[in-house]
Structure formats: C-alpha cells, structure tokens
Design a protein around this motif. Structure first.
Motif, PDB file in Angstrom:
ATOM      1  N   GLU A 186      -0.829  -3.237   2.033  1.00 27.27           N
ATOM      2  CA  GLU A 186      -2.082  -3.005   1.306  1.00 27.27           C
ATOM      3  C   GLU A 186      -2.855  -1.832   1.891  1.00 27.27           C
ATOM      4  O   GLU A 186      -3.377  -0.983   1.163  1.00 27.27           O
ATOM      5  CB  GLU A 186      -2.929  -4.284   1.344  1.00 27.27           C
ATOM      6  N   ALA A 187      -2.888  -1.735   3.245  1.00 30.13           N
ATOM      7  CA  ALA A 187      -3.615  -0.643   3.880  1.00 30.13           C
ATOM      8  C   ALA A 187      -2.939   0.697   3.623  1.00 30.13           C
ATOM      9  O   ALA A 187      -3.591   1.690   3.286  1.00 30.13           O
ATOM     10  CB  ALA A 187      -3.729  -0.909   5.379  1.00 30.13           C
ATOM     11  N   LEU A 188      -1.613   0.742   3.785  1.00 29.52           N
ATOM     12  CA  LEU A 188      -0.895   2.009   3.582  1.00 29.52           C
ATOM     13  C   LEU A 188      -1.047   2.505   2.154  1.00 29.52           C
ATOM     14  O   LEU A 188      -1.266   3.700   1.914  1.00 29.52           O
ATOM     15  CB  LEU A 188       0.586   1.825   3.923  1.00 29.52           C
ATOM     16  N   PHE A 189      -0.954   1.605   1.189  1.00 27.99           N
ATOM     17  CA  PHE A 189      -1.068   2.030  -0.200  1.00 27.99           C
ATOM     18  C   PHE A 189      -2.523   2.371  -0.549  1.00 27.99           C
ATOM     19  O   PHE A 189      -2.765   3.239  -1.395  1.00 27.99           O
ATOM     20  CB  PHE A 189      -0.531   0.938  -1.128  1.00 27.99           C
ATOM     21  N   ARG A 190      -3.482   1.709   0.112  1.00 31.53           N
ATOM     22  CA  ARG A 190      -4.885   2.049  -0.123  1.00 31.53           C
ATOM     23  C   ARG A 190      -5.218   3.428   0.421  1.00 31.53           C
ATOM     24  O   ARG A 190      -5.921   4.212  -0.201  1.00 31.53           O
ATOM     25  CB  ARG A 190      -5.770   0.977   0.532  1.00 31.53           C
ATOM     26  N   TRP A 191      -4.671   3.740   1.598  1.00 32.36           N
ATOM     27  CA  TRP A 191      -4.913   5.077   2.161  1.00 32.36           C
ATOM     28  C   TRP A 191      -4.169   6.157   1.367  1.00 32.36           C
ATOM     29  O   TRP A 191      -4.642   7.281   1.244  1.00 32.36           O
ATOM     30  CB  TRP A 191      -4.466   5.119   3.620  1.00 32.36           C
TER      31      TRP A 191
END
Length: 798
Positions: A186-191
């Motif tokens: 979730e964090a990688l795709f959000r960034w």
C-alpha cells in the motif's frame, strides 16, 4: 519526628560548602550507587530540594536509575523534578516521559527501536507519535540510521505521505519483491516511485504500471520474463496475464517454460491457448502439463519428443519419463533411446537401466544386446544380467555375451576407480638418432589428412632437422650460422626459428622454414626471449628482452606495445606462454597479463609478486610456472581470473626441464638432467609416477610434448627418446561408451595391461574392455588409419 537513618542529616551535610560538604555528598552518592536504600532516598530528596547545591546531579542520577529499572517511585520523582538522564538512550527515555521528543536529535535516530520496545507505555506511545510526525532530518535519519528499519518502526514510517530516501525505497522494493505484504504494498503504490537500482527498478515499473498496453515496448520484456520467476508473488501473476494479452512470441515461450514448473501458469496457458512456438518444445510442454492428447496429435511417432529428450537436462528427462508412464500408450523406449549411438555418452546410468529394463520387459533381446554392447563396460556388465534364457547366435557373440554376463559389476566399477586414481605410466617407445647435440624440440601440432606426424629438432651445430615420425627419416634440413634460441613447429610443414644475432642485448631474428627454404620474417631490436603457439592456422607469439611482443601468422609478423595496444604497463616481461586452442597469450613478469590477440583485449591481470622462469598452459584458464632466482625449484599453479596461486610443488633438485602439459590426461611433466620423468597431477601438483631412465650417460637438454598427447620427447647429447603417453587416456576411454571407441584404442588397452603395478581390480576392468574391443573390431586388419612412429634409416628403433 525521628529520622533513624540520618537521611536529613546526610542531605543537609551534602549541601554545605567546603571540603566537608563535598566529602558528605560523595559518600552519599557512593552508598546510593552501591544499593543503600536510605542513601537512594537521600539522593531523591536532594533532587526534590530547591536550591540544594547537588540538585542537578541528583536529578541526572535518579533519571538514569529510572531508565535502568523503570521503578514507579523513581518515575514519580523524575516527573516531579523534570529530571533528564545524560546517557543517550536514557536521555531519550526521559524526554519521552516528559513528552519532549521534539528535542530528539536526528543523530540519535538509531535508538528508535529501543524506545518503541520500552516497557513504559508512555514512552512507547510518545515515541510512536514522534515517529509518525517526524519530518525533515529526523525522518530521513529514522529511515537510514543503523540500516533499513524493521517493524514496529517500519510500520510507523510506512504511514508517511512522503516517500523515503532512495536507498531505503530501493530496499523496500527489494523486500516486497521477495516477500509481499499489504502494508508495504500500500505504501509503495501510494508513493508511486519505482526503485532506482537496475535489478529491482524494471520490476517495480511493472508493478506500478496501470496500463498493460504500455508494457508492449521492448525495454519492458526483460522485466516481464524476470517477473515469471517470482514464485507465488502477485507480480508473477500480473506479468503472466500481461504476456498472455500481448501475445509476443518470445515472451509467450518464456511463459510456457515457466509453466512447466508451475501448475498455475500452466492453467493460464491452457485457458488462453498458449504453447511454445518451437514444435519440439511444444510436445514436451503438452506432455508435462497434462495434455497427452494434444501431444499425440502433434507428435504421433515420438520423433520430436526424442529430440527434446536428448537435449533436456536430467531433471526434465525424469519428468518426461514419469509423464509418459502416466499417459500410457507412448513409446517411452523409443523416446529415451533416440539416436542411441549418439546419446550413449550423455545417458546416465539410471536412464540406461530404465531403457534396458523396458527392452527386457518387451523381450526385445536383439535390441537389448546391441544396447549392452554399445554401453560403457561398467553399466554393460550390470545390464547383461537382464537376459532371461536368451543368448546370441554364433560362437564369437556367445563368448562375448558370457564375458559380460560373468563379470562382477562392482569389481569393474572399483577397477575403473583405481584406474582413475592411479595414473598409467608413460612407456619408452623409440630412440631417434640425431647427428649432433639436441638443444630444442617441437612437435607438429596437427594431423592433417595424409600428413604424417613430425618433430622439429635443433642441434648444437646450428642445424634444424624435421623428422617424419612415420618413417623415422629426416624430411627437411635447415642450416643456420647463428645460434638457434627457440623453435616452434606451427603445422603444415612450417617451422618458425628464432635466431640470436648479437650480444646479450643484441638483435634477434624470426625465420620461417618450409619446403626446404628459409624465409626471414622479422629482425627484432632485442634478443627473442620466448616463442609460443598462439592459435591455429600457424599463428604464434614471441617476446623480446627489450619488452616487445610480436604476433605472427600467415600474413606476417607485427609488433605491438603493451601500453598502446592493451593499456598494460609491464616493467619487464620475463616470458610468455600460449594456448594453442584459444589463441590466448599469457605475458608474465612480476605481473601476469592474459591477452586475447584476436580481440585486442586483456582478459585477466593479476600481481604475482615473483617472476616466472618457465610457464605452460594447463587449460585456457590455468597455468603452471616455475620461478626464477633462488626459488626456481618451486612449481606453482596460477588461475589468472581470480589471482589464485595454489597449490605449489617443490621440484626435486636436478629436475630442470619443463614443465610440459598433458591436458587430456590432466598431468604436468618435468624431467631431470638424465632423462628421468616426473608426472604430476595438474590440479593438485602431486607426483603421480616417475620414470627413471636407464641411459645414465645421456645428459638431458630439452623436453617437448606433442599437442595430441601421443608422445613425449626428451632430447640429449645422443639423440631423442620418444615416450608413448597415450596410455594415460585409457581411464577416460574405459569409462565411456564402447560404441565411441576405435580400433587403435585396443593398442592402448594392451599397453595399459602390460604396465607394471596394475592391481587386480583395474586389470579385471581392462581385460573386460579388451574383450569388448577384440569382439567389436575382430574383422579389422588395420589400425584405423592411425600413423605410428616406426623404424627407418634414421632409426627410431626401440
């Protein structure tokens, strides 16, 4: 109220001025540090006493005690007094207790995991809040201090809206590609930022791309293929679906290869109707993915599968056998056998047993007998026991059949191991009379059709003689009025001669000798130090005492500079060595440089720390050298690619000639001054066996090995001794298929059986091999066109 412990008096005394006050304070703090409860109460009282001279020291002390013990009473005192500890971790704990982590120095970010693991709930909660709200230098430090963060700190940092620094981002992508997790994903795709390193960057681009059509560009194809190797990773499934949508042939082939090991990908291929473009691989694909009907329609006679089976690795062959048995009605014997004669060398014992057992089950005795005769003797002796009551017709066939049936397979295998471990010695073969002292020797490198083997010999009188070894006669003679320093037979009747024309540093000259005439090739500025073969087609290399490197061939001789041509600054090249098959040249001084003249490039370089005296290639990546100076009796194995210099062998005093390499037998040969030979294992540099010359009066002057490893020549004052070293190949022959042997191999086996010291087990294996060869070639009357040195007017007589 009474104060039985005297705490008030101690507190009061420690607050006085002067030496007595200092003495009282030190005594109180020392007792408190030693565990005196009353003294500790006194220190806490000092911390709470406004205006006390030792109050700040007491506050630091009780803060440190609390950080160490988390004592509730000390905690209350720390909160009441606002005390802060001095040590880094304790200071941060007390800052968190006072809710003052805004003062957290980025240089102390490495303590975050310890703070998050603190037993005090307030410290944990306030640290977590500080990590969630961190910005600027502290946020970057939390990502990078002490390596990449781990939970629970990582979980807090993943909630940030700002992406981490590039090294941390790359590490997160690497972690996700290895072990995907929801919070991390979730964090990688959000960034929305891909990794920056070349290994994970292309894969992260695939993960972030929302439009599969954009992945059609060729620069993404490598990443799509790599993603298929990610096991159960969601990116693997996404990449497979993208490949199926794109339909690009090479990507579909890669997907199908992965599907052979992955049932989920196999299901996707079946659903989408995907199969390899190569018909041979397509048959294997249908069979191994559980679609035998489609395989039968594609390859009804099994020829395609036989080709694929022959080219497959062992693990895939085993899967094909299992799949064919499961499918039924498929001719497994035909597939395994293929072109059996060509496949025997690569067929393992398990396959051979399986094939023989199936032939025996079908009672196809003639086929089985042919297979047993062609197989290596170790497995042949074992498989010969599969015959029921069948025996071949004819007396010769039955004798051979009985020899295989009665041989003990365990004894044969043990004999083959003994042959491998105990190398067979060289045999004296012939003596060549040479007019004059023998100084240099060089064998012809090849056996062109119709061309006999030859040996070039340089004598002390300045003559170069070329002997035809099939007749023992001198075929060519060349006379020189200057000393011949080096001699090289380059094939096709051509010999290169290096002459010395002046003093120690005087010029040298290269001359080509062929068809009875000598043609000067080049005069060098310095004396020629080395002359070696450097590839086929008559190519050679030479070095000079002035540091020059000369490369020669049919087109002539050119001189190249190490610095200008190869970018190598060699202080002094002592010697060079050439590898005839690859054309590589090793230039050796205190530095070893491996050069590929055809490519004009340096392939390896390593510091030796010593200067070689004589050097020879064992194979294209390994050399063996003796040393100059006081350590010249040390033989060292060198691997230029990684600079390894081991093992070493101490050459016995007097072993002054060589080394010469016998790569096919894995041996190195050196000779002493009386013609005795020492054969060493080229890998371990241990002595395998020695031959002691009976000619005590013959002083050795040179040593040479034929490139085909048929013969070894030792030159001395009375001529040349020829040694037959072909028996060293017998262990290799005995382990291979009998179908690959030729009539002249029978002579080698006979010579091996005649060698002294052959053990009973080795003799059993050799006698069985000889019986197989006698039977196989019983109608041959020639030695298969092989040319052997024989006697003649110039007497190569035994």
């Amino acid at each position: 109220m009474m104060d039985p412990t005297g705490t008030r008096e101690r507190v009061a005394a420690s607050g006085r001025r002067g030496p007595l006050g200092s003495w009282a304070a030190e005594r109180l703090f020392a007792r408190a540090a030693g565990g005196d409860a009353a003294a500790r109460d006194g220190v806490v009282a000092i911390a709470r006493t406004l205006g006390h001279r030792r109050r700040e020291r007491a506050k630091r002390t009780i803060a440190a005690w609390w950080a160490e013990t988390l004592d509730p009473g000390l905690r209350r005192a720390v909160l009441e007094t606002g005390a802060l500890a001095s040590a880094p971790l304790a200071r941060l704990q007390t800052l968190a207790l006072h809710d003052r982590l805004a003062e957290w120095d980025p240089a102390e970010a490495g303590w975050a995991p310890s703070l998050l693991g603190c037993a005090d709930p307030a410290v944990r909660a306030r640290t977590a809040d500080a990590c969630r709200r961190a910005s600027g230098a502290l946020r970057e430090a939390l990502w990078t201090e002490g390596g990449h963060p781990e939970p629970p700190l990582l979980d807090l940092l993943l909630r940030h809206d700002e992406p981490p620094p590039v090294p941390s981002l790359d590490a997160l992508w690497a972690r996700w590609l290895e072990t995907p997790g929801e919070a991390l994903e979730e964090a990688l795709f959000r960034w929305g930022l891909p990794a920056g390193d070349p290994h994970h960057g292309p894969l992260s681009v695939l993960a972030l791309e929302t439009d599969p059509a954009r992945l059609r560009a060729p620069e993404h194809h490598g990443a799509l293929r790599d993603a298929l190797a990610l096991g159960d990773h969601p990116l693997r499934d996404s990449a497979a679906a993208t490949i199926a949508d794109l339909g690009e042939r090479t990507l579909v082939d890669a997907l199908c290869e992965r599907a052979l090991e992955d049932p989920r990908l196999a299901g996707l291929c079946e659903q989408r109707g995907l199969a390899p473009s190569d018909p041979v691989r397509r048959g294997v694909f249908f069979l191994l993915t559980g679609r035998p009907a489609q395989y039968r329609a594609l390859d009804p006679d099994g020829r395609g599968l036989a080709l694929a089976y022959a080219a497959a690795p062992d693990a895939e062959r085993a899967r094909v056998r299992e799949a064919m048995l499961t499918a039924g009605e498929l001719d497994l014997v035909h597939v395994i056998a293929g072109d059996r004669r060509n496949r025997l060398a690569s067929m393992g014992d398990e396959e051979a047993r399986y094939l023989a057992e199936r032939l025996a089950d079908r009672r196809e005795w003639d086929e089985l007998w042919t297979f047993v005769q062609d197989a290596p003797i170790a497995i042949g002796a074992e498989l010969a026991r599969l015959f029921d009551r069948w025996a071949p017709r004819g007396d010769d066939e039955r004798r051979h059949f009985t020899a295989l049936r009665t041989a003990d397979p365990a004894t044969v295998r043990a004999g083959l191991r003994r042959l491998r471990d105990e190398r067979l010695p060289a045999r004296p073969h012939a003596h060549l009379n040479v007019p004059g002292r023998v100084d240099l020797l060089s064998f012809s490198p090849d056996r062109s059709p119709g061309a006999p083997p030859s040996l070039a010999v340089s004598t002390g009188s300045g003559s170069v003689l070329v002997f035809d070894l099939s007749t023992g006669r001198i075929a060519e003679r060349y006379e020189f009025d200057r000393p011949v320093r080096h001699l090289l037979h380059v094939g096709n009747g051509t010999v290169i001669v290096a002459e010395h024309t002046g003093g120690r540093r005087g010029p040298g000259r290269l001359t080509r000798c062929a068809n009875g005439s000598a043609e000067p090739l080049r005069t060098t500025s310095g004396r020629i130090a080395s002359l070696v073969a450097a590839g086929g087609d008559g190519r050679f290399a030479a070095s000079t005492r002035t540091g020059g490197l000369l490369l020669g061939g049919p087109e002539g001789v050119t001189e190249v500079g190490f610095g200008s041509e190869y970018g190598v600054d060699l202080i002094y090249p002592w010697t060079i060595a050439g590898h005839r098959e690859s054309g590589l040249v090793a230039v050796l001084g205190y530095t070893l440089v491996l050069i590929d003249p055809a490519a004009g490039a340096v392939t390896a370089s390593t510091e030796l720390g010593w200067a070689p005296f004589r050097t020879v290639f064992v194979d294209a990546g390994t050399l063996v050298a003796t040393r100059t100076g006081t350590a010249k009796n040390r033989l060292t194995r060198i691997t230029p690619s990684d600079g390894r210099q081991d093992p070493e062998f101490t050459v016995p005093f007097g072993w002054d000639f060589g080394p010469e390499a016998l790569p096919r037998t894995g041996q190195i040969v050196i000779a002493d001054g009386r013609g005795s030979l020492n054969f060493l294992d080229a890998e371990r540099l241990t002595s395998v066996h020695r031959y002691t010359s009976p000619r005590d009066q013959a002083m050795t002057r040179c040593l040479a090995a034929s490139p085909r490893e048929d013969f070894l020549a030792v030159g001395h004052r009375n001529g040349v001794e020829l040694f037959d070293v072909r028996t060293g190949r017998v262990p290799e022959l005995a382990r291979g298929p009998v179908a690959d042997l030729v009539p002249r191999d029978l002579e080698l086996v006979d010579a091996a059986l005649a060698a002294p010291g052959i053990g009973d087990e080795a003799r059993t294996a050799l006698e069985l091999l000889r019986a197989c060869l006698h039977h196989r070639f019983r109608f041959d009357v020639e030695v298969d066109g092989d040319v052997r040195p024989v006697g003649g007017d110039h007497d190569i007589g035994l």
